[in-house]
Scaffold this active site. Structure first.
Site, PDB file in Angstrom:
ATOM      1  N   HIS A   1     144.492  49.193  75.814  1.00  0.00           N
ATOM      2  CA  HIS A   1     144.951  47.921  76.383  1.00  0.00           C
ATOM      3  C   HIS A   1     146.282  47.667  75.697  1.00  0.00           C
ATOM      4  O   HIS A   1     146.347  47.066  74.624  1.00  0.00           O
ATOM      5  CB  HIS A   1     143.948  46.811  76.084  1.00  0.00           C
ATOM      6  CG  HIS A   1     144.496  45.436  76.361  1.00  0.00           C
ATOM      7  ND1 HIS A   1     144.870  45.019  77.613  1.00  0.00           N
ATOM      8  CD2 HIS A   1     144.759  44.378  75.534  1.00  0.00           C
ATOM      9  CE1 HIS A   1     145.330  43.783  77.550  1.00  0.00           C
ATOM     10  NE2 HIS A   1     145.277  43.371  76.292  1.00  0.00           N
TER      11      HIS A   1
ATOM     12  N   ASP B   1     143.617  44.515  82.545  1.00  0.00           N
ATOM     13  CA  ASP B   1     144.721  45.328  83.107  1.00  0.00           C
ATOM     14  C   ASP B   1     144.331  45.847  84.497  1.00  0.00           C
ATOM     15  O   ASP B   1     145.170  45.935  85.395  1.00  0.00           O
ATOM     16  CB  ASP B   1     145.024  46.519  82.194  1.00  0.00           C
ATOM     17  CG  ASP B   1     145.149  46.096  80.750  1.00  0.00           C
ATOM     18  OD1 ASP B   1     146.251  46.142  80.201  1.00  0.00           O
ATOM     19  OD2 ASP B   1     144.108  45.694  80.174  1.00  0.00           O
TER      20      ASP B   1
ATOM     21  N   ARG C   1     151.205  44.641  70.509  1.00  0.00           N
ATOM     22  CA  ARG C   1     149.832  44.347  70.081  1.00  0.00           C
ATOM     23  C   ARG C   1     149.514  45.063  68.764  1.00  0.00           C
ATOM     24  O   ARG C   1     148.772  44.548  67.939  1.00  0.00           O
ATOM     25  CB  ARG C   1     148.849  44.761  71.178  1.00  0.00           C
ATOM     26  CG  ARG C   1     148.959  43.884  72.422  1.00  0.00           C
ATOM     27  CD  ARG C   1     147.946  44.297  73.458  1.00  0.00           C
ATOM     28  NE  ARG C   1     148.035  43.485  74.661  1.00  0.00           N
ATOM     29  CZ  ARG C   1     148.726  43.818  75.736  1.00  0.00           C
ATOM     30  NH1 ARG C   1     149.416  44.947  75.758  1.00  0.00           N
ATOM     31  NH2 ARG C   1     148.736  43.042  76.795  1.00  0.00           N
TER      32      ARG C   1
ATOM     33  N   ARG D   1     144.808  43.177  86.889  1.00  0.00           N
ATOM     34  CA  ARG D   1     146.252  43.002  87.145  1.00  0.00           C
ATOM     35  C   ARG D   1     146.752  44.079  88.104  1.00  0.00           C
ATOM     36  O   ARG D   1     147.529  43.805  89.018  1.00  0.00           O
ATOM     37  CB  ARG D   1     147.032  43.073  85.828  1.00  0.00           C
ATOM     38  CG  ARG D   1     146.884  41.824  84.987  1.00  0.00           C
ATOM     39  CD  ARG D   1     147.568  41.943  83.648  1.00  0.00           C
ATOM     40  NE  ARG D   1     147.521  40.671  82.931  1.00  0.00           N
ATOM     41  CZ  ARG D   1     147.556  40.536  81.617  1.00  0.00           C
ATOM     42  NH1 ARG D   1     147.653  41.596  80.844  1.00  0.00           N
ATOM     43  NH2 ARG D   1     147.513  39.350  81.059  1.00  0.00           N
TER      44      ARG D   1
HETATM   45  P1  NAD Z   1     145.236  31.260  69.128  1.00  0.00           P
HETATM   46  O1  NAD Z   1     146.144  31.332  67.970  1.00  0.00           O
HETATM   47  O2  NAD Z   1     145.421  30.179  70.139  1.00  0.00           O
HETATM   48  O3  NAD Z   1     143.719  31.139  68.617  1.00  0.00           O
HETATM   49  C1  NAD Z   1     143.192  31.908  67.594  1.00  0.00           C
HETATM   50  C2  NAD Z   1     142.107  31.076  66.941  1.00  0.00           C
HETATM   51  O4  NAD Z   1     141.459  31.896  65.963  1.00  0.00           O
HETATM   52  C3  NAD Z   1     142.641  29.830  66.233  1.00  0.00           C
HETATM   53  O5  NAD Z   1     141.996  28.672  66.731  1.00  0.00           O
HETATM   54  C4  NAD Z   1     142.311  30.087  64.757  1.00  0.00           C
HETATM   55  O6  NAD Z   1     141.977  28.913  64.040  1.00  0.00           O
HETATM   56  C5  NAD Z   1     141.108  31.033  64.907  1.00  0.00           C
HETATM   57  N1  NAD Z   1     140.839  31.777  63.686  1.00  0.00           N
HETATM   58  C6  NAD Z   1     141.707  32.406  62.860  1.00  0.00           C
HETATM   59  N2  NAD Z   1     141.048  32.952  61.816  1.00  0.00           N
HETATM   60  C7  NAD Z   1     139.731  32.694  61.999  1.00  0.00           C
HETATM   61  C8  NAD Z   1     138.552  32.998  61.275  1.00  0.00           C
HETATM   62  N3  NAD Z   1     138.601  33.694  60.124  1.00  0.00           N
HETATM   63  N4  NAD Z   1     137.380  32.567  61.768  1.00  0.00           N
HETATM   64  C9  NAD Z   1     137.308  31.851  62.924  1.00  0.00           C
HETATM   65  N5  NAD Z   1     138.402  31.521  63.651  1.00  0.00           N
HETATM   66  C10 NAD Z   1     139.594  31.940  63.200  1.00  0.00           C
HETATM   67  O7  NAD Z   1     145.278  32.684  69.833  1.00  0.00           O
HETATM   68  P2  NAD Z   1     144.823  33.022  71.328  1.00  0.00           P
HETATM   69  O8  NAD Z   1     145.940  32.816  72.279  1.00  0.00           O
HETATM   70  O9  NAD Z   1     143.537  32.348  71.610  1.00  0.00           O
HETATM   71  O10 NAD Z   1     144.605  34.610  71.213  1.00  0.00           O
HETATM   72  C11 NAD Z   1     143.547  35.103  70.447  1.00  0.00           C
HETATM   73  C12 NAD Z   1     143.575  36.609  70.424  1.00  0.00           C
HETATM   74  O11 NAD Z   1     143.277  37.098  71.736  1.00  0.00           O
HETATM   75  C13 NAD Z   1     144.936  37.207  70.048  1.00  0.00           C
HETATM   76  O12 NAD Z   1     144.734  38.327  69.207  1.00  0.00           O
HETATM   77  C14 NAD Z   1     145.497  37.651  71.385  1.00  0.00           C
HETATM   78  O13 NAD Z   1     146.455  38.686  71.258  1.00  0.00           O
HETATM   79  C15 NAD Z   1     144.227  38.102  72.052  1.00  0.00           C
HETATM   80  N6  NAD Z   1     144.290  38.287  73.510  1.00  0.00           N
HETATM   81  C16 NAD Z   1     143.632  39.361  73.999  1.00  0.00           C
HETATM   82  C17 NAD Z   1     143.660  39.630  75.345  1.00  0.00           C
HETATM   83  C18 NAD Z   1     142.935  40.865  75.867  1.00  0.00           C
HETATM   84  O14 NAD Z   1     143.115  41.264  77.016  1.00  0.00           O
HETATM   85  N7  NAD Z   1     142.107  41.475  75.056  1.00  0.00           N
HETATM   86  C19 NAD Z   1     144.354  38.778  76.214  1.00  0.00           C
HETATM   87  C20 NAD Z   1     144.986  37.662  75.676  1.00  0.00           C
HETATM   88  C21 NAD Z   1     144.966  37.431  74.305  1.00  0.00           C
END
Ligand code: NAD
Length: 339
Positions: free
Chosen positions: A197, A170, A110, A173
Site C-alpha cells: 500500500h 487502492d 509512508r 480507487r
Molecule cells: P491522526 O493524527 O488524526 O490520529 C492519530 C491518533 O492516534 C491521534 O488521535 C493520537 O492521539 C492517537 N495515538 C497516538 N499514539 C497513541 C497511542 N500510543 N495509543 C493510542 N492512541 C494513540 O491520524 P489519522 O489521520 O487518523 O491517521 C492515522 C494513521 O492512519 C496514519 O498512520 C495514516 O497514515 C494512516 N492511514 C492509513 C490509510 C490506509 O489505507 N491504511 C489511509 C489513511 C490513513
C-alpha cells in the site's frame, strides 16, 4: 431451571451474557481516535455490524468527544453502544482496529512514518494481545504493510489473525478510475492492486476485467478505442491519490473508513470474501514479508487461497515491491528486537 446467564473468563475478567441471545453481541474496538479512527467508528456504527464500539486513544478526551458525537447519531441510525474506554474493555472484542499513529504530512512518504509509528505499536500491541488474546487485529496505520508485520511479531498471534488494510482502499480507487474511464459503475470493474500500500504497489492489468470481459475485449465489443496509455494512467492516479487528497484536505479518512468496514464485515459475517488485505507470507519468492494479494477473509481471519498467475513483468514488479517492504522491515527489526 438453568441460569439465565452464561459466563466466560478471560484473563480473570468474567464476561456475563444472556442465554436468550444465542450469539454473543459483537464488540468492535478502534484504537486511535484521529481522523481515520473517528471516521471508522462512525462508518462502523452506520453499518449496524456491532452492538458495541469502544474507542481508545492516549488523548482520552478526544476519544470521549468522538464517542459522544457518534452516540448522538445512534437514534438516527443504527443501535450501537459507542464509548471511550481502555485496554481492559477489549477482552471480548471480535476485531481490534488500529489507526493510532502519526499522520502522513504533505510530500512525506509512508515509509518515512515507519519508525515513529513502530514505537507507538510497541506500546499498543502488547496491551491488545494481553487483553484480547482471541481477537483479530486489523491494522490501518501507515506504512501499513510493515506495521502489520510489526503487529504480527509483537502480538504473537497466528498470521491469519493479523490483517493489514493493505490495498483494499487502492483497489477501490482503481475501480473508481477504471469505471470513470469506461463509463461503467465501478462495482462492475474487477481490477485490483497488489503489493505494497504505497509507492511500489502493482496493478496486475492482465487480470483486470469489466464484468468478466478483459479491458481490450470490452473496448472491442463497445466499438471504442483501447488506449493502453490512458488505461495505465488509472494506475498512476490510484498510486498518487493519497498525496492529491492530502494536498487538498490534509488527510484521507472516509474511503479508508469504508475499506476497514468492508474488512470487518467480511470477518464478523464470516463472508469468505476475497479482499486484497495485507498479511505475512511468502510472495514472489520473498519470504517472511507482509503485503497484499487477494485473500479469503472470514471469521477466522485472512488466508491466501490461491497463487496469482501473473505476467512475468507483473511478477517482477510484485517481487520488487516485496523486497522494498522487506528492506523496511529489516531496518526496524534489530532496534525493535521483535524477531
Ligand atoms: P491522526 O493524527 O488524526 O490520529 C492519530 C491518533 O492516534 C491521534 O488521535 C493520537 O492521539 C492517537 N495515538 C497516538 N499514539 C497513541 C497511542 N500510543 N495509543 C493510542 N492512541 C494513540 O491520524 P489519522 O489521520 O487518523 O491517521 C492515522 C494513521 O492512519 C496514519 O498512520 C495514516 O497514515 C494512516 N492511514 C492509513 C490509510 C490506509 O489505507 N491504511 C489511509 C489513511 C490513513
Amino acid at each position: 431451571m438453568g441460569s439465565l446467564f452464561a459466563t466466560e473468563s478471560i484473563n480473570g475478567q468474567v464476561i456475563v451474557y444472556s442465554r436468550y441471545c444465542p450469539f454473543k453481541p459483537i464488540k468492535l474496538a478502534v484504537i486511535g481516535a484521529g481522523n481515520v479512527g473517528a471516521s471508522t467508528a462512525y462508518a462502523l456504527m452506520l453499518s449496524g455490524l456491532a452492538a458495541e464500539i469502544v474507542i481508545i486513544d492516549v488523548n482520552q478526551s478526544k476519544a470521549e468527544g468522538e464517542a459522544m458525537d457518534i452516540s448522538h447519531a445512534v437514534p438516527l441510525s443504527s443501535q450501537t453502544r459507542v464509548y471511550a474506554g481502555g485496554y481492559r474493555d477489549l477482552y471480548d472484542a471480535a476485531v481490534v482496529i488500529v489507526t493510532a499513529g502519526v499522520n502522513q504530512k504533505p510530500g512525506q512518504t509512508r515509509l518515512e512514518l515507519l519508525q515513529a509509528n513502530a514505537n507507538i505499536f510497541q506500546k499498543i500491541i502488547p496491551e491488545v494481545a494481553y487483553h484480547a488474546p482471541k481477537t483479530t487485529l486489523l491494522i490501518a496505520t501507515n506504512p501499513v504493510d510493515v506495521l502489520t508485520y510489526v503487529a504480527y511479531k509483537l502480538s504473537g498471534f497466528p498470521s491469519h489473525r493479523v490483517i493489514g488494510s493493505g490495498t483494499v482502499l487502492d483497489s477501490a480507487r482503481l475501480q473508481t478510475e477504471v469505471g470513470a474511464m469506461f463509463d461503467v459503475n465501478p462495482r462492475s470493474v474487477n481490477a485490483f492492486v497488489i503489493g505494497e500500500h504505497g509507492d511500489s504497489e502493482v496493478v496486475p492489468w492482465s487480470l483486470a476485467t469489466i464484468q468478466g470481459m478483459r479491458l481490450r475485449d470490452f473496448c472491442n465489443g463497445a466499438d471504442i478505442p483501447y488506449e493502453e496509455k490512458s488505461v495505465r494512467a488509472c494506475a498512476t492516479r490510484t498510486k498518487t491519490a493519497a498525496y492529491e487528497i492530502i494536498k487538498r484536505k490534509g488527510v484521507t479518512d472516509f474511503a479508508i473508513a469504508s475499506a476497514l468496514t468492508t474488512i470487518v464485515r467480511a470477518i464478523v459475517r464470516n463472508e469468505d470474501s476475497l479482499l486484497t488485505v495485507s498479511r505475512v507470507g511468502t510472495y514472489a519468492g520473498v519470504e517472511d514479508v507482509c503485503l497484499s494479494v487477494p485473500a479469503r477473509v472470514n471469521s477466522k481471519g485472512a488466508r491466501t487461497l490461491s497463487r496469482l498467475i501473473l505476467e512475468p513483468e507483473e511478477e517482477e514488479a510484485l517481487r520488487s515491491s516485496a523486497l522494498q517492504i522487506k528492506e523496511a522491515i529489516n531496518s526496524l527489526m534489530d532496534p525493535m528486537q521483535t524477531s
